[in-house]
Design an enzyme around this catalytic site. Structure first.
Site, short mmCIF file in Angstrom:
data_model
loop_
_atom_site.label_atom_id
_atom_site.label_comp_id
_atom_site.label_asym_id
_atom_site.label_seq_id
_atom_site.Cartn_x
_atom_site.Cartn_y
_atom_site.Cartn_z
N GLY A 34 0.81 -1.21 0.00
CA GLY A 34 0.00 0.00 0.00
C GLY A 34 0.85 1.26 0.00
N THR A 35 1.88 1.28 0.83
CA THR A 35 2.69 2.49 0.98
C THR A 35 3.34 2.91 -0.33
OG1 THR A 35 3.07 1.94 3.29
CG2 THR A 35 4.61 3.50 2.30
N ASN B 122 -8.46 3.35 8.78
CA ASN B 122 -7.95 2.11 9.37
C ASN B 122 -8.07 2.07 10.89
OD1 ASN B 122 -5.92 4.16 8.74
ND2 ASN B 122 -4.52 2.90 9.91
N HIS C 74 -2.01 -8.13 2.09
CA HIS C 74 -2.03 -8.65 3.47
C HIS C 74 -3.25 -8.17 4.26
CE1 HIS C 74 -0.37 -5.13 5.89
NE2 HIS C 74 -0.18 -4.71 4.66
N CYS D 218 1.24 0.92 13.99
CA CYS D 218 2.45 1.63 14.39
C CYS D 218 2.32 2.28 15.76
CB CYS D 218 2.83 2.66 13.34
SG CYS D 218 1.43 3.65 12.83
C1 LIG Z 1 -5.44 2.93 5.24
C2 LIG Z 1 -4.07 2.40 5.02
N1 LIG Z 1 -3.29 2.95 4.07
C3 LIG Z 1 -2.05 2.49 3.81
C4 LIG Z 1 -1.51 1.43 4.53
C5 LIG Z 1 -0.12 0.97 4.22
O1 LIG Z 1 -0.11 -0.32 3.63
P1 LIG Z 1 1.19 -1.23 3.65
O2 LIG Z 1 1.50 -1.52 5.07
O3 LIG Z 1 0.82 -2.45 2.84
O4 LIG Z 1 2.30 -0.49 2.99
C6 LIG Z 1 -2.27 0.83 5.54
C7 LIG Z 1 -1.71 -0.25 6.37
O5 LIG Z 1 -1.84 -0.26 7.58
C8 LIG Z 1 -3.59 1.32 5.78
O6 LIG Z 1 -4.37 0.78 6.72
#
Ligand SMILES: Cc1ncc(COP(=O)(O)O)c(C=O)c1O
Length: 377
Positions: free
Chosen positions: A70-71, A150, A200, A326
């Site tokens: 995602g990041t 989230n 994931h 985190c």
């Molecule tokens: C809303 C949201 N955006 C982005 C991310 C980042 O995803 P990743 O950990 O796969 O890079 C997360 C992961 O916790 C998320 O919940």
């Protein structure tokens, strides 16, 4: 007994997904860029995965780009749109994931953009009237708003935001990390330019995700290198990750209705049990309204052992979170809870569910919560 109620942080790998990945971890190892039969075999695996995802989202396979999660997809969406489309103004909210916030803030700090934050109500819903004002009073904007938060789970009216963005010719990126494969999405009906996913979060492997970029917009790569991903993301592909991502997507969509009903049932049940058994309990976000069915963020009444709550639950075998992964172990750092003006003196805990969560597990968790609050009640 070990109970996992932290599915918004990550989910367990589905057995079907593991089995689909295995051949690509063992016999099919060719580099997908190689033109010989070993490479052709793995290339076919990747392209078939791309088609599975594109079909489910009603987009073209050429609009899907695999990333490390995602990041990276979010960084690509934001940085490339702003750099390549000449955008000078961005709109977001204070409760976005740090992948969005820190990326936008870094662009603001280097003077590339002016950054505006849309107002939020107490439940974390955005003020659509102010969003329209921001869109109309600035030249072309880049909008990044998340589909579901989230930490608190509140849902964005994505169609409405898409319509506003279309009206003012803004580029709309929606962080769909928490909703991807949890809802059926027809992206063609959404007026969204970019969305992202991470395997994931829906029982796929970690370290693999994707970005959808509408063919309406033309961006350059974030990561330069070889010609992988049609020159849009250099680097040898995470082959078994991509295969696992597509399988997880396929399984999630196939069983979505059943799992949605099951998980929503658990969330509703836990809300009822909390209200019945713990006086003064509240919820962060819009738990009983427009809310992601996998997430329940509980605002507990003040208690002497507030900071020990997560620890005590962990000792009892229950894994939950104080906010996002985190900030696990504490809600002090939660920019989301601060962003919606939640009472930071009261303990907040995020419980997040999956298809594997059972009613017995919720009952066990409730029995532990009752023990903790008996001290007070
Ligand atoms: C809303 C949201 N955006 C982005 C991310 C980042 O995803 P990743 O950990 O796969 O890079 C997360 C992961 O916790 C998320 O919940």
């Amino acid at each position: 007994m070990q109970i996992y109620l932290d599915n918004a942080a990550t989910t367990a790998l589905d057995k079907e997904v593991f089995e689909a990945m295995l051949p690509y971890l063992q016999e099919h190892f060719g580099n997908p860029s190689s033109i010989h039969s070993f490479g052709r075999k793995t290339r076919a695996g990747i392209e078939s995965a791309r088609k599975t995802i594109a079909k489910s989202l009603n987009v073209s396979p050429s609009e899907i780009f695999f990333t490390s999660g995602g990041t990276e997809a979010i960084n690509m969406a934001i940085r490339c749109a702003i750099d390549d489309l000449g955008i000078k103004h961005a709109i977001t909210s204070k409760i976005e994931h740090h992948a969005v916030l820190h990326t936008l803030e870094s662009l603001e700090n280097t003077g590339k953009i002016k950054l505006s934050f849309v107002k939020l109500d107490k439940k974390g819903h955005i003020d659509l009237v102010q969003l329209e004002e921001l869109l109309s009073s600035n030249e072309q904007s880049f909008v990044s708003l998340m589909h579901a938060n989230n930490e608190i789970g509140n849902l964005l009216p994505i169609k409405r935001v898409g319509e506003l963005c279309e009206k003012y010719k803004a580029i709309f990126h929606c962080d769909t990390t928490q909703t991807m494969a949890h809802y059926k999405m027809d992206l063609k009906s959404f007026h969204v330019d970019m969305v992202n996913g991470a395997a994931h979060k829906f029982h796929g492997p970690k370290g693999i995700g994707f970005l959808y970029v509408s063919s309406r917009i033309k961006i350059k790569p974030l990561i330069y290198g070889g010609s992988q991903e049609r020159n849009m993301r250099g680097g040898t592909e995470n082959l078994y990750g991509i295969v696992g991502l597509a399988k997880a997507f396929e399984v999630a969509i196939r069983d979505l209705d059943t799992h949605h009903a099951h998980v929503q049932g658990l969330k509703t049940y836990m809300i009822e049990q909390l209200k019945k058994n713990i006086s003064g309990v509240d919820f962060n976000g819009d738990a009983e309204g427009s809310s992601l069915y996998t997430v329940l963020n509980v605002l507990f009444p003040p208690t002497e052992n507030a900071e020990m709550m997560l620890f005590n639950l962990d000792i009892a075998g229950i894994a939950a979170s104080g906010g996002s992964a985190c900030t696990s172990g504490s809600n002090q750092g939660s920019h989301v809870l601060k962003g919606i003006g939640s009472d930071m003196n009261r303990p907040s805990i995020r419980f997040s569910f999956s298809k594997y969560t059972t009613k017995e597990e919720i009952d066990f968790c409730m029995s532990k919560l009752k023990e903790i609050f008996l001290v007070k009640v």
